[in-house]
Design a protein around this motif. Structure first.
Motif, short mmCIF file in Angstrom:
data_model
loop_
_atom_site.label_atom_id
_atom_site.label_comp_id
_atom_site.label_asym_id
_atom_site.label_seq_id
_atom_site.Cartn_x
_atom_site.Cartn_y
_atom_site.Cartn_z
N GLY A 49 0.82 -1.21 0.00
CA GLY A 49 0.00 0.00 0.00
C GLY A 49 0.85 1.26 0.00
N ARG A 50 1.92 1.23 0.78
CA ARG A 50 2.84 2.38 0.81
C ARG A 50 3.52 2.57 -0.54
N GLU A 51 3.92 1.47 -1.14
CA GLU A 51 4.55 1.55 -2.47
C GLU A 51 3.59 2.18 -3.48
N LYS A 68 -0.08 14.24 -0.98
CA LYS A 68 -1.28 14.52 -0.19
C LYS A 68 -2.54 14.17 -0.96
N ARG A 69 -2.55 14.49 -2.24
CA ARG A 69 -3.72 14.19 -3.08
C ARG A 69 -3.93 12.69 -3.18
N ALA A 70 -2.85 11.92 -3.33
CA ALA A 70 -2.96 10.46 -3.40
C ALA A 70 -3.47 9.89 -2.08
N ILE A 71 -3.00 10.42 -0.97
CA ILE A 71 -3.46 9.96 0.34
C ILE A 71 -4.94 10.29 0.52
N GLU A 72 -5.35 11.46 0.12
CA GLU A 72 -6.77 11.83 0.21
C GLU A 72 -7.61 10.85 -0.62
N ARG A 73 -7.16 10.60 -1.84
CA ARG A 73 -7.95 9.77 -2.76
C ARG A 73 -8.01 8.31 -2.33
N TYR A 74 -6.88 7.75 -1.90
CA TYR A 74 -6.81 6.32 -1.66
C TYR A 74 -6.90 5.92 -0.19
N VAL A 75 -6.80 6.89 0.73
CA VAL A 75 -6.89 6.56 2.16
C VAL A 75 -8.05 7.31 2.82
N VAL A 76 -8.04 8.63 2.74
CA VAL A 76 -9.02 9.43 3.47
C VAL A 76 -10.44 9.22 2.95
N LEU A 94 -7.83 -1.10 11.15
CA LEU A 94 -7.92 -1.37 9.72
C LEU A 94 -6.53 -1.63 9.15
N VAL A 95 -6.46 -2.55 8.23
CA VAL A 95 -5.23 -2.76 7.47
C VAL A 95 -5.55 -2.41 6.03
N ILE A 96 -4.85 -1.43 5.51
CA ILE A 96 -5.08 -0.97 4.15
C ILE A 96 -3.99 -1.58 3.28
N ASP A 97 -4.43 -2.27 2.25
CA ASP A 97 -3.49 -2.98 1.39
C ASP A 97 -3.81 -2.66 -0.07
N HIS A 98 -2.84 -2.79 -0.90
CA HIS A 98 -3.04 -2.66 -2.34
C HIS A 98 -2.41 -3.86 -3.00
N HIS A 99 -3.18 -4.52 -3.83
CA HIS A 99 -2.66 -5.67 -4.55
C HIS A 99 -2.25 -5.24 -5.94
N LEU A 100 -1.07 -5.65 -6.35
CA LEU A 100 -0.57 -5.28 -7.67
C LEU A 100 -1.54 -5.69 -8.76
N GLY A 101 -1.68 -4.83 -9.75
CA GLY A 101 -2.56 -5.11 -10.87
C GLY A 101 -3.96 -4.58 -10.68
N GLU A 102 -4.29 -4.14 -9.48
CA GLU A 102 -5.60 -3.58 -9.24
C GLU A 102 -5.49 -2.06 -9.24
N SER A 105 -7.08 0.64 -4.16
CA SER A 105 -6.60 -0.09 -2.99
C SER A 105 -7.68 -1.01 -2.47
N GLN A 106 -7.26 -2.14 -1.99
CA GLN A 106 -8.18 -3.11 -1.40
C GLN A 106 -8.14 -2.95 0.11
N TRP A 107 -9.30 -2.89 0.71
CA TRP A 107 -9.39 -2.73 2.15
C TRP A 107 -9.57 -4.09 2.81
#
Length: 129
Positions: A49-51, A68-76, A94-102, A105-107
């Motif tokens: 997710g950080r990557e 900041k914009r990416a954090i707003e869009r994908y986290v906030v 909560l554990v926020i994760d992102h799977h490659l190819g998607e 972000s997947q929650w």
């Protein structure tokens, strides 16, 4: 008139510096969650997710300007949706994760255990690591 007095050279941020900027921004979001909601909870973002956030929010030319914009869009925004639909309860982690190819972000919410008030400060320190 119209003369340059000084020239300032900005060097691109290194990976470690970008990681530090991301960490600071995520700590600010966690603080907002703890201070402003009636149901405080904790979150952490996996390495993938950080990557993803760094990939979306940084570039060589502009550095971390768009982070900041990416954090707003994908986290906030997703957190706000979870709060609005009461899917998050007080003390959840909560554990926020992102799977490659998607694209998005997947929650994942593996912890449903409620934290005791005395555990919250300890958990907040650990949630940002």
């Amino acid at each position: 008139m119209n003369r340059l007095d000084k020239v300032v050279v900005f060097h691109p941020l290194k990976r470690e510096e970008l990681d530090e900027v991301l960490e600071i921004e995520l700590m600010q979001v966690q603080k907002r969650v703890l201070d402003s909601t009636t149901r405080p909870f904790f979150f952490r973002i996996t390495g993938e997710g950080r990557e993803f956030l760094l990939e979306e929010g940084t570039d060589q030319r502009y550095g971390a300007r768009h982070l900041k914009r990416a954090i707003e869009r994908y986290v906030v925004y997703p957190i706000a949706r979870l709060l609005a639909t009461t899917q998050v309860h007080q003390g959840d982690a909560l554990v926020i994760d992102h799977h490659l190819g998607e694209e998005a972000s997947q929650w994942l919410v593996p912890f449903t255990q409620r934290l005791r008030p005395s555990d919250r400060s300890t958990q907040a320190d650990r949630s940002m690591r």
